[in-house]
Each structure stands twice: as C-alpha cells, then as structure tokens.
Design an enzyme around this catalytic site. Structure first.
Site, mmCIF file in Angstrom:
data_model
loop_
_atom_site.group_PDB
_atom_site.id
_atom_site.type_symbol
_atom_site.label_atom_id
_atom_site.label_comp_id
_atom_site.label_asym_id
_atom_site.label_seq_id
_atom_site.Cartn_x
_atom_site.Cartn_y
_atom_site.Cartn_z
ATOM 1 N N CYS A 50 31.935 37.867 98.216
ATOM 2 C CA CYS A 50 32.332 36.985 99.330
ATOM 3 C C CYS A 50 32.375 37.781 100.626
ATOM 4 C CB CYS A 50 33.702 36.385 99.034
ATOM 5 S SG CYS A 50 34.418 35.548 100.452
ATOM 6 N N CYS A 53 36.210 37.987 102.002
ATOM 7 C CA CYS A 53 37.300 38.665 101.300
ATOM 8 C C CYS A 53 37.595 40.035 101.943
ATOM 9 C CB CYS A 53 36.944 38.849 99.817
ATOM 10 S SG CYS A 53 37.339 37.423 98.783
ATOM 11 N N HIS A 116 40.947 34.405 98.046
ATOM 12 C CA HIS A 116 39.686 33.670 97.972
ATOM 13 C C HIS A 116 39.828 32.257 97.383
ATOM 14 C CE1 HIS A 116 35.259 33.533 97.686
ATOM 15 N NE2 HIS A 116 35.420 32.960 96.516
ATOM 16 N N ASN A 154 35.284 23.302 108.429
ATOM 17 C CA ASN A 154 34.436 22.541 107.506
ATOM 18 C C ASN A 154 34.900 22.925 106.125
ATOM 19 O OD1 ASN A 154 32.688 21.492 109.484
ATOM 20 N ND2 ASN A 154 31.507 23.382 109.496
ATOM 21 N N SER A 162 29.697 26.910 103.735
ATOM 22 C CA SER A 162 28.867 27.845 102.990
ATOM 23 C C SER A 162 29.656 28.701 102.005
ATOM 24 C CB SER A 162 28.119 28.743 103.982
ATOM 25 O OG SER A 162 29.031 29.384 104.842
ATOM 26 N N HIS A 165 35.909 30.477 100.370
ATOM 27 C CA HIS A 165 37.032 31.263 100.899
ATOM 28 C C HIS A 165 37.660 30.476 102.058
ATOM 29 C CE1 HIS A 165 38.949 35.320 101.316
ATOM 30 N NE2 HIS A 165 39.413 34.659 102.363
ATOM 31 N N HIS A 167 38.652 29.200 105.274
ATOM 32 C CA HIS A 167 38.352 29.658 106.636
ATOM 33 C C HIS A 167 37.996 28.496 107.542
ATOM 34 C CE1 HIS A 167 34.300 29.108 105.027
ATOM 35 N NE2 HIS A 167 33.856 29.075 106.277
ATOM 36 N N GLN A 169 36.638 27.868 111.975
ATOM 37 C CA GLN A 169 35.869 28.506 113.041
ATOM 38 C C GLN A 169 36.467 28.150 114.390
ATOM 39 O OE1 GLN A 169 31.580 28.432 112.838
ATOM 40 N NE2 GLN A 169 31.611 27.526 110.811
HETATM 41 P P1 H2U Z 1 30.969 27.737 107.374
HETATM 42 O O1 H2U Z 1 31.155 28.003 105.935
HETATM 43 O O2 H2U Z 1 31.916 26.682 107.905
HETATM 44 O O3 H2U Z 1 29.528 27.508 107.696
HETATM 45 O O4 H2U Z 1 31.400 29.059 108.177
HETATM 46 C C1 H2U Z 1 30.982 30.312 107.827
HETATM 47 C C2 H2U Z 1 30.535 31.050 109.067
HETATM 48 O O5 H2U Z 1 30.538 32.424 108.797
HETATM 49 C C3 H2U Z 1 29.135 30.665 109.511
HETATM 50 O O6 H2U Z 1 29.200 30.135 110.822
HETATM 51 C C4 H2U Z 1 29.462 33.040 109.478
HETATM 52 C C5 H2U Z 1 28.367 31.982 109.486
HETATM 53 O O7 H2U Z 1 27.553 32.139 110.621
HETATM 54 N N1 H2U Z 1 29.132 34.282 108.803
HETATM 55 C C6 H2U Z 1 29.333 35.494 109.455
HETATM 56 O O8 H2U Z 1 29.724 35.503 110.609
HETATM 57 N N2 H2U Z 1 29.075 36.675 108.791
HETATM 58 C C7 H2U Z 1 28.590 36.749 107.517
HETATM 59 O O9 H2U Z 1 28.427 37.828 106.988
HETATM 60 C C8 H2U Z 1 28.244 35.504 106.793
HETATM 61 C C9 H2U Z 1 28.621 34.207 107.449
HETATM 62 ZN ZN ZN Z 2 36.547 35.538 99.506
#
Ligand code: H2U
Ligand code: ZN
Length: 347
Positions: A50, A53, A116, A154, A162, A165, A167, A169
């Site tokens: 992840c 994490c 996580h 989201n 995606s 974990h 989170h 934004q």
């Molecule tokens: P979402 O799962 O809501 O898409 O948010 C995850 C965000 O994390 C996504 O905008 C960022 C993606 O660009 N990200 C990073 O900044 N670094 C990473 O190593 C993977 C994902």
């Molecule tokens: Zn994690």
C-alpha cells in the site's frame, strides 16, 4: 395510504438552481432489496504493497514517515500546478467559442489513519476528530494562498477510489470551481433577499419538519436533502451560522466527529457493507467577506438497493435532469431505522 409525494413531481435545489425528477410510484412495492453481507474483505492493518501505509514507498520513491494519526502529502500525480502556464487559445477572432483560462493550485492526499483496514465509521471518535482537525488545518494553510480549498473523500471502488487505505484528498485553486460558483450565486441571492444564509434557514425548517432528519446533536444536523438526487444522499449542516471549517469551535469539532461516526455507521449498516460515497466540504471562499455562505458537507453515495445494486446517472439524468425513485423522506426513514452500532461488531 397515498400522500402528495406519491406521484411524479420535480423538486428544486435552491443551492444549485437545478431540478430533480422524483418518481416514487416506482418504489411503492414493498422493499425487497437484499442486504448482502460483505464477502470476506478483512484487510490487514498493514499492507506492504500500500502506498499510503506508514514507512512504505510511494510512486516516485518518496518514503512515507512512520506516522500516527493523520498524514498529509502533496499528490504525486497532482491535477494542478502551483505555477500554471498561460492558456494556449489566444486567437481573438474565435475567443467566444474557444475560451480558456489559466488556473493554479495544488493537490494533496490526507491519510486518515495509519491503520490500513479502518474506515471513518470504524475509527474511534477521537481519531475522527484528528481528521476533522486536519481538514481545518489544511483549509487554513492552503487558504493563505488559494481562494477555494476543496476537501473530499472518494470511498470504495464504486466511486473510483484506488486504495482501501482510509484517505481523502484536498485540491486548492486560485479560482472558484463550477459547483462552488453555482452555490455562491444562489446563497448570495437568498441572503440579499432574506438577510440570513440559505442553508441556515433550511436547517431550521428541516428540524421543524423532521421527516428528512437522519441525526442531530448540539452543533450539527444530518438530513437527506429535499432535493437529493442520489438515493441516500446526505447533507451535513452546522446549526450555527458558520462560514467555513476554520470557524468551527472546539465543541463543534467534537460534535462533528461524533455525528460523522453515527451517520457513517448508519450508512454501512444499511446494506451491511462498507458504504461507498464521494463526500466533500463546501464553505465560503477564503479571506472573503461571505455572510451568505453556510458551511456544509455533501455525501453522494451511489448504492440504491443492496451492496451490489447502484444507481446509474445515465440516459435521462445525463440528457435531461436528475431522477430518483424512493423519496428523500423514505431514504431518511430507512437511515433512521439503522442501528448505531457498526454491523461488524454484532455478535
Ligand atoms: P483516490 O484513491 O481517491 O484516487 O486517491 C488516491 C490519490 O493518491 C490519487 O489522487 C495519489 C493518486 O494520484 N497517489 C500518490 O500521490 N502517490 C502514489 O504513490 C500513488 C497514488
Ligand atoms: Zn495502507
């Protein structure tokens, strides 16, 4: 028994000045939606794959610190840049139909917890409070530079998230984005006419009527808004006239973490699944006198009948206007019926 809401009608959203078609007769049959129990989605507390994490490497090679509580970092794939080049379409002969504008901003990721496997409703209220305080700190910090600070989450694959974990934004821009602009206009017009913030008056009326209320405490009200488009949409409103997250007093912050725990647990219990949604905060543009603005959070969950059946905003919705089947009053009732103990803790 039939009532005035049983036949198709349209409802007005005073925040966006848009309409929604309500077709409750499609739902008059008894509720037969399954409540499918989550299929073994027990996650580990730490996942070495992840990128959120503690201690793990992100794309680009940065290592996450060994954080406890919340952790914020600049998105490695930021949709906005602090310094944006001027727009390319400067052809004055065609300017009206080929309009572009520069935008500058920044995108960050907010990890809610080092654990996580958690989600907001599974977190302790004290841990949710840390998330609330992080939202406030980000609003203050980014508000020094940017006009609009959009905090959002989201949750769940259904909403394009995606990574499980926990989170959210934050995207900050030097301009008001489209939704903010719509709400700005409607709230300004209402305030000029009535001398009170639109959503302040709205909360008072919803408390009086009661049938769309999901939860209320000494600082907050959660309702399925009268004009909800998503089946179990929710609007979270402070009871006091409050412009932005940074105006919240310590007691209001605590009350917020408590009401979040309760309403998000109701969400999860509804279909006994980790309820997906997109949520986000709207408040007054930073550093602007905005007595017409009332802080609020929107929750837009896609599920309709079960953990599997979601509402699609397609055909008529895309081409004509938003449409819903069950009424907001029915949705609020179903959420009120839910237990406030998380289903994962039922014995
Ligand atoms: P979402 O799962 O809501 O898409 O948010 C995850 C965000 O994390 C996504 O905008 C960022 C993606 O660009 N990200 C990073 O900044 N670094 C990473 O190593 C993977 C994902
Ligand atoms: Zn994690």
């Amino acid at each position: 028994m039939t009532n005035k809401h049983d036949s198709p009608h349209r409802r007005h959203n005073p925040l966006t000045a848009e309409w929604v078609l309500v077709s409750p007769h499609r739902m008059t049959r008894p509720w037969q939606g399954q409540t499918e129990t989550e299929v073994n989605t027990e996650l580990p507390e730490y996942d070495s794959d992840c990128y959120l994490c503690p201690g793990n490497e992100r794309t680009g090679g940065t290592l996450n610190p060994d954080y406890s509580g919340t952790f914020v970092f600049t998105n490695d794939f930021s949709a906005l840049l602090e310094e944006s080049p001027k727009p390319i379409d400067k052809d004055t002969n065609h300017a009206e139909l080929f309009l572009s504008k520069e935008v500058s901003g920044t995108c960050r990721v907010i990890c809610f917890s080092p654990n996580h496997r958690l989600t907001l409703p599974k977190m302790e209220t004290s841990a949710i409070l840390k998330v609330v305080r992080t939202w406030i700190a980000q609003t203050c910090e980014l508000g020094e530079t940017y006009r609009w600070v959009q905090i959002f989450e989201n949750k769940g694959e259904a909403m394009g998230c995606s990574n499980p974990h926990p989170h959210g934004q934050v995207w900050a821009t030097n301009v008001l984005p489209t939704e903010a602009e719509k709400e700005q206009l409607s709230q300004k017009q209402y305030y000029e006419k009535h001398g009170k913030p639109l959503l302040y008056s709205y909360a008072q009326s919803e408390i009086e009527l009661g049938n769309r209320v999901i939860e209320q405490n000494s600082s907050w009200l959660a309702v399925v808004p009268y004009w909800a488009t998503w089946p179990f949409e929710m609007l979270l409103l402070p009871l006091r006239a409050t412009q932005r997250l940074s105006d919240l007093k310590p007691k209001e912050q605590e009350d917020l973490s408590e009401i979040l725990k309760l309403v998000l647990t109701r969400y999860d219990n509804l279909f006994q699944t980790s309820f997906p949604y997109s949520m986000g905060w709207h408040g007054a543009p930073l550093k602007e006198q905005s007595p017409h603005w009332q802080l609020h959070a929107h929750f837009y969950p896609p599920l309709l009948r079960s953990a599997e059946v979601k509402k699609f905003m397609v055909g008529y919705e895309l081409l004509a206007e938003a449409q819903r089947d069950l009424t907001p009053e029915q949705a609020a009732e179903r959420l009120r019926e839910q237990a406030v103990l998380h289903y994962s803790q039922y014995s």
